[in-house]
Structure formats: C-alpha cells, structure tokens
Scaffold this motif. Sequence first.
Motif, PDB file in Angstrom:
ATOM      1  N   LEU A 154      -6.282  13.268  -8.127  1.00 30.23           N
ATOM      2  CA  LEU A 154      -5.281  12.845  -7.153  1.00 30.23           C
ATOM      3  C   LEU A 154      -5.481  11.377  -6.786  1.00 30.23           C
ATOM      4  O   LEU A 154      -4.512  10.603  -6.729  1.00 30.23           O
ATOM      5  N   TYR A 155      -6.745  10.972  -6.554  1.00 33.63           N
ATOM      6  CA  TYR A 155      -6.987   9.559  -6.252  1.00 33.63           C
ATOM      7  C   TYR A 155      -6.529   8.677  -7.403  1.00 33.63           C
ATOM      8  O   TYR A 155      -5.899   7.638  -7.196  1.00 33.63           O
ATOM      9  N   LEU A 158      -2.709   8.475  -7.367  1.00 34.09           N
ATOM     10  CA  LEU A 158      -2.162   7.646  -6.293  1.00 34.09           C
ATOM     11  C   LEU A 158      -2.382   6.168  -6.588  1.00 34.09           C
ATOM     12  O   LEU A 158      -1.494   5.348  -6.405  1.00 34.09           O
ATOM     13  N   ARG A 159      -3.598   5.859  -7.074  1.00 35.27           N
ATOM     14  CA  ARG A 159      -3.858   4.467  -7.448  1.00 35.27           C
ATOM     15  C   ARG A 159      -2.908   4.023  -8.547  1.00 35.27           C
ATOM     16  O   ARG A 159      -2.337   2.934  -8.495  1.00 35.27           O
ATOM     17  N   ALA A 161       0.047   5.162  -9.379  1.00 36.41           N
ATOM     18  CA  ALA A 161       1.432   4.992  -8.945  1.00 36.41           C
ATOM     19  C   ALA A 161       1.581   3.709  -8.134  1.00 36.41           C
ATOM     20  O   ALA A 161       2.508   2.918  -8.370  1.00 36.41           O
ATOM     21  N   ALA A 162       0.657   3.472  -7.195  1.00 32.69           N
ATOM     22  CA  ALA A 162       0.752   2.269  -6.374  1.00 32.69           C
ATOM     23  C   ALA A 162       0.693   1.032  -7.257  1.00 32.69           C
ATOM     24  O   ALA A 162       1.462   0.077  -7.081  1.00 32.69           O
ATOM     25  N   ILE A 165       3.983   0.654  -9.585  1.00 32.00           N
ATOM     26  CA  ILE A 165       5.155   0.273  -8.795  1.00 32.00           C
ATOM     27  C   ILE A 165       5.027  -1.156  -8.293  1.00 32.00           C
ATOM     28  O   ILE A 165       5.987  -1.915  -8.291  1.00 32.00           O
ATOM     29  N   SER A 166       3.802  -1.559  -7.886  1.00 33.26           N
ATOM     30  CA  SER A 166       3.624  -2.924  -7.396  1.00 33.26           C
ATOM     31  C   SER A 166       3.823  -3.938  -8.515  1.00 33.26           C
ATOM     32  O   SER A 166       4.511  -4.933  -8.344  1.00 33.26           O
ATOM     33  N   VAL A 316      -9.731  -2.224  -5.893  1.00 35.16           N
ATOM     34  CA  VAL A 316      -8.356  -1.880  -5.526  1.00 35.16           C
ATOM     35  C   VAL A 316      -7.720  -2.990  -4.684  1.00 35.16           C
ATOM     36  O   VAL A 316      -6.571  -3.374  -4.899  1.00 35.16           O
ATOM     37  N   ASP A 317      -8.487  -3.519  -3.713  1.00 37.02           N
ATOM     38  CA  ASP A 317      -7.892  -4.539  -2.845  1.00 37.02           C
ATOM     39  C   ASP A 317      -7.612  -5.818  -3.621  1.00 37.02           C
ATOM     40  O   ASP A 317      -6.597  -6.483  -3.398  1.00 37.02           O
ATOM     41  N   MET A 320      -4.325  -5.399  -5.527  1.00 40.38           N
ATOM     42  CA  MET A 320      -3.132  -5.589  -4.710  1.00 40.38           C
ATOM     43  C   MET A 320      -2.984  -7.044  -4.303  1.00 40.38           C
ATOM     44  O   MET A 320      -1.883  -7.572  -4.235  1.00 40.38           O
ATOM     45  N   TRP A 324       0.513  -9.056  -4.920  1.00 42.14           N
ATOM     46  CA  TRP A 324       1.422  -9.429  -3.840  1.00 42.14           C
ATOM     47  C   TRP A 324       1.268 -10.861  -3.380  1.00 42.14           C
ATOM     48  O   TRP A 324       2.213 -11.478  -2.933  1.00 42.14           O
ATOM     49  N   ILE A 328       3.583 -12.540  -7.233  1.00 40.61           N
ATOM     50  CA  ILE A 328       4.961 -12.510  -6.740  1.00 40.61           C
ATOM     51  C   ILE A 328       5.384 -13.868  -6.186  1.00 40.61           C
ATOM     52  O   ILE A 328       6.462 -14.355  -6.539  1.00 40.61           O
TER      53      ILE A 328
ATOM     54  N   VAL B  66       8.955   8.162  -5.913  1.00 41.74           N
ATOM     55  CA  VAL B  66       7.499   7.958  -5.881  1.00 41.74           C
ATOM     56  C   VAL B  66       7.029   7.874  -4.434  1.00 41.74           C
ATOM     57  O   VAL B  66       6.013   8.461  -4.064  1.00 41.74           O
ATOM     58  N   PHE B  70       4.502  10.210  -2.442  1.00 46.26           N
ATOM     59  CA  PHE B  70       3.350   9.643  -1.730  1.00 46.26           C
ATOM     60  C   PHE B  70       3.246  10.258  -0.342  1.00 46.26           C
ATOM     61  O   PHE B  70       2.191  10.695   0.084  1.00 46.26           O
ATOM     62  N   LEU B 176       8.820 -10.584   0.252  1.00 46.92           N
ATOM     63  CA  LEU B 176       8.667  -9.346  -0.489  1.00 46.92           C
ATOM     64  C   LEU B 176       9.955  -8.546  -0.421  1.00 46.92           C
ATOM     65  O   LEU B 176      10.770  -8.725   0.474  1.00 46.92           O
ATOM     66  N   GLN B 179      10.194  -2.690  -1.291  1.00 41.91           N
ATOM     67  CA  GLN B 179       9.087  -1.890  -1.794  1.00 41.91           C
ATOM     68  C   GLN B 179       7.773  -2.398  -1.235  1.00 41.91           C
ATOM     69  O   GLN B 179       6.811  -1.656  -1.136  1.00 41.91           O
ATOM     70  N   SER B 183       4.498  -0.220  -0.106  1.00 43.78           N
ATOM     71  CA  SER B 183       3.386  -0.244  -1.039  1.00 43.78           C
ATOM     72  C   SER B 183       2.136  -0.786  -0.366  1.00 43.78           C
ATOM     73  O   SER B 183       1.050  -0.257  -0.545  1.00 43.78           O
ATOM     74  N   VAL B 190      -4.629   4.273   1.048  1.00 40.06           N
ATOM     75  CA  VAL B 190      -5.563   4.730   0.024  1.00 40.06           C
ATOM     76  C   VAL B 190      -6.970   4.283   0.377  1.00 40.06           C
ATOM     77  O   VAL B 190      -7.919   5.050   0.345  1.00 40.06           O
ATOM     78  N   GLN B 191      -7.078   3.007   0.792  1.00 40.57           N
ATOM     79  CA  GLN B 191      -8.400   2.514   1.161  1.00 40.57           C
ATOM     80  C   GLN B 191      -8.955   3.306   2.335  1.00 40.57           C
ATOM     81  O   GLN B 191     -10.120   3.653   2.374  1.00 40.57           O
TER      82      GLN B 191
END
Lengths: 346, 198
Positions: A154-155, A158-159, A161-162, A165-166, A316-317, A320, A324, A328, B66, B70, B176, B179, B183, B190-191
């Motif tokens: 599951l973890y 979720l990772r 998917a995030a 999508i990002s 993970v951080d 992201m 972002w 972007i 999604v 979530f 942004l 999304q 997100s 999650v963290q």
Amino acid sequence: MHETLSNLPLLSGLPAQVLVVLAMVSAGGIILGCIAVGGMFFIWSERKVAGYIQSRYGPMYVGGWHGVLQSLADGVKLLLKEDIWPEKADKPLWRMAPLLVFLGAFLSFVVLPFGPNFVGANLDIGLFYVMATSSLVVMGVISAGWGSNNKWALYGALRGAAQVISYEIPLGLALLPVVMSTGSLNLGTIIQAQAGWIHNWHLLNPLFFVSFWIYVISSLAEVNRVPFDLPETESELVSGYHTEYTGMKFAFFFLGEYADMFVVSAIGVTVFLGGWYSGIPALDVPALFPLIFILKSFFLVFVQIWLRWTLPRLRVDQLMYVCWKVFIPIALANLLLYGVIRTVLS
Amino acid sequence: MEAVFFYVFGTLAVISALLTVTRRDAVASAFWLIFCFLSVAALFALLSAHFMAILQILLYAGAIMVFFLFVIMFLGKSQDRVKTSDWRVVALGVLSLIGATVVLTRLVGSTHAPFPAVADSYGGIEAVSEVLLTKYLFAFELTGLLLTAAVIGAVYLARREAPGSRGAKAPVVRGLTSQAATSTASSSAVQHEDVPHA
C-alpha cells in the motif's frame, strides 16, 4: 489496415465488419508479440549493462552467446511457477492490477510512429493520447497496492500514484513548447517538422533543449526507475506494490515496466530527437525509417538502464521538491519565454 | 458497426454505473466508476470527439479518480455498513427518480426534428480550443481564476505550521495547477503516516 487485409487472396470474400475485427485482433497480436520480445531483450540488456557497470559478466550460459536466451528461460520459469495469492487479498482488484499496468503500456504502442505509414492509428492528438493511457498505469499500481492487503504494497502504491501524478505535470509542460512550435499533437507531424539535417532536431533549439532534459528526468519518474524508484524501494518496502505477486502476474508488471520505458523513450525520440529521420538527408530512405526510430529509442532505454546502475535514489520529500519547486517553475518559465519569443518574432 | 459499439459501450457504462452505487466496498465502487468513465470515453470516441474522449480518460479516470482513491485509502476500510433503510433516504431517492423521469421524457419528446449534423472535427482539439479561446474566453479565464483560488485555499488549509513558528513565513506554493494542492497535501500525509514506522 483492414483495406490491406481485404487485398489478401484468402480474405477477399469476407464482409467488411469481420475484416475490421480481424484487423484489430491481428494488430493487437503483433503489438503484444513485439512487447514480449522487446521486453525480453531489454531485461537481458539490463542485466548485461548492470554486469558491465559492476565489473562482472551478468548472464553467460543460457542460449550460448552471452546468455541471450536467459530472459526466455526466466519467462518459462515464471509461467510454470505456482500462483500464490494472499489469503485476505481483495481478489478482483488484485487480479486486475497487473493487467491494468500492462494495458497502459500496451495502448500507447498504438500511436507510436515507426515510419510515415507505419503507425497503428494516426491520431490527431497522439501525444495527448499517450499521456492519457499512461495514467491508466496509476490505476493498476493503486489496485495492486490496495488489493494485496499488505502495508508495504500500500505504501508503495501510494508513493507511486503521488509520484506519477505529480511528474505528469512537468512532463506535459515540457512537451508544450514543441507542440506550440509544430502546431500539432500528431506525432507524425511533429517528426516531419524535424526533417533534413540534424540541426532541425528540436533538441538543438536552446529552449527545447531545456524541455528535453525536464522530459527525460520526469519520464524516469513516470516509469518508476532509479533515481525515482521509491514505489519499489527494496530496502524499506520489500518490493513495493508488487510484493505479493508471483509467476505470470509478476511477469506482467515486469513486462509493463519495460514496455513503458520504451514508450517514454519513443516519445522522447519523436518530440526531440527527430523521430524516424537520421539527421543526414542522404540516409533518409523510407526503408530505414523504422530501424532509425527503434535504434534511437533503444539508446534512450539504454540511458535509463545506465542511470539505474549509477545513481542512488532520492528521498520522498526530495522527489516532491524536485518536481514542484524545480521542474514546474522551470518548465513554466520556459513555456512563457517560448511564447513571448514566438509572438515577438511573428 | 458503429451502432454495435455504441450499444456495447452504452450498456457497459450503465451497468458499471449501477455497480458503482450498489457496491458496499468504497474501493470497488471507485473502480467501477473508473470503468464507467472509460466506457463514456469510448462513446465520445465513437462520436469522433477524440479530444473529449482523451480528456475524459486523462482527467476523470486518471487524475480525479486517483484522488478519490487516495481519500478512500487514507480513511481506511470502514466496517460499519451505511444504513439504507432510513425512510428519508428512500423518499429522497424516489423523488429524484420521478424528477429525472419527468425531465427526460420532456426532453426526449421535445426534439421532433433530428439534431443538425455536425462536422467530423466537432469534438476535435482544434474545434474545442478555438471556441474556448474566442467565444468563451472570458468564462475560460474566469474558471482559471476560480481554480487558482481553490488551490490557494487548499494549500492554506493543508499546511502544517512548524512548532513555535506561529505567524512565521508559511510555505508558499506558486504557479501550480489544481492538482498541486491535493498532491502536496497527500505527499505530506504520506510522510505523516510514515512516522510511526520510521
């Protein structure tokens, strides 16, 4: 394609409807075969490249020359393996997941332009279509993670998917300047804008050069490859969302991943690296187009493999943050700058 | 041929929509809803509105679902079943069914002439974007503004202030899309979830 089929002597008497269905089935079969053979080749080359980078041989025995048939042997092994499923798994979701992941990659192959007339479906919005089909992969990942009834899975899901999508956002933003320049989302038209000598390739335009690197790095995250393989980190999540899978179900995840690698590489080649053109007008004969396209795509796949065995993975951080706060903004600025320059020049 | 595909995908859409509202398990419902969206996308594609079909897959089946999943997964599998025998719920259902039937019969009855034929490129990307950037430009830009406001609101609600920094510089997220907020929020979630295991 069904017109071609109706010209064959054996099939000329059949009604058009039957021929359309026949054409669909055979096109699907051809693509499936190519993915299976290509996937086996990629897995073998991944292991050979890994071996080379780590100063060892990799597979050497099966199939004679440098273990070329190792993947085939592995495939047979996976086919014959016992199919184990977790007692408390959500069965329908758990069964569907590998198929969804594979389907996402499979559907993208329909629009890949191997040559001017060598494309499954010449869609107006080919580029957009590829982005949409790759979002189906996310569904597969989530249903695998949830259906497994396992916290690591599951973890991982979720990772995954995030992450996917990002990173879809910088990926799309990186492709947009090129779409603005060619005025089309059709993959063939984008390639035809890069005909002639190598300097016509979009890669060699300074602004598109920035886009290209954003695209390549984001696509690594899209296909969950190192340094973005957080959904499967073996050091913390066992194997992420496919922890509970064995046998053919696992093989489908594996094959889907390699097919996805090829798809993102082929799109990179189409948009930035001149597609089926070699960069030297004398070499651009139609017979060579598919070969050139595939060789270029293989090169980008090789780069992905190369990076996997060279780089450590991000946290993970950091993942992201890169998306972002770095990609972007750069992609948006790039897009704006291209728009301004284009408006001023025209 | 087209009619065959229409009936196949239309039936699939209706069946999956029914399954969406009848499943007890929220995750199963969500997946049936995705299936329903995919069938509707196929119907768009049959109308040669390829652009709308792709948008349907990319935005609804891809991105939005999604986030639905979530949320469902973060809330966890709920054990208690929703009470459906409440008479108010049943009454509301019957009322809306009657309303929908009346509206639909009036609509179907009001179209005596067949709809005017549209060009093949009607739902294509060029046709849609041309209308969007000329005729409906103002509404289009206004929607963008609305989404930006929603993003800022979501980021404001989702941010966690570091201890002892009340009123200190809040994390600012700029430029942004919609999304983004969700997100960022989910990644921080999650963290947060990770902490006990770390």
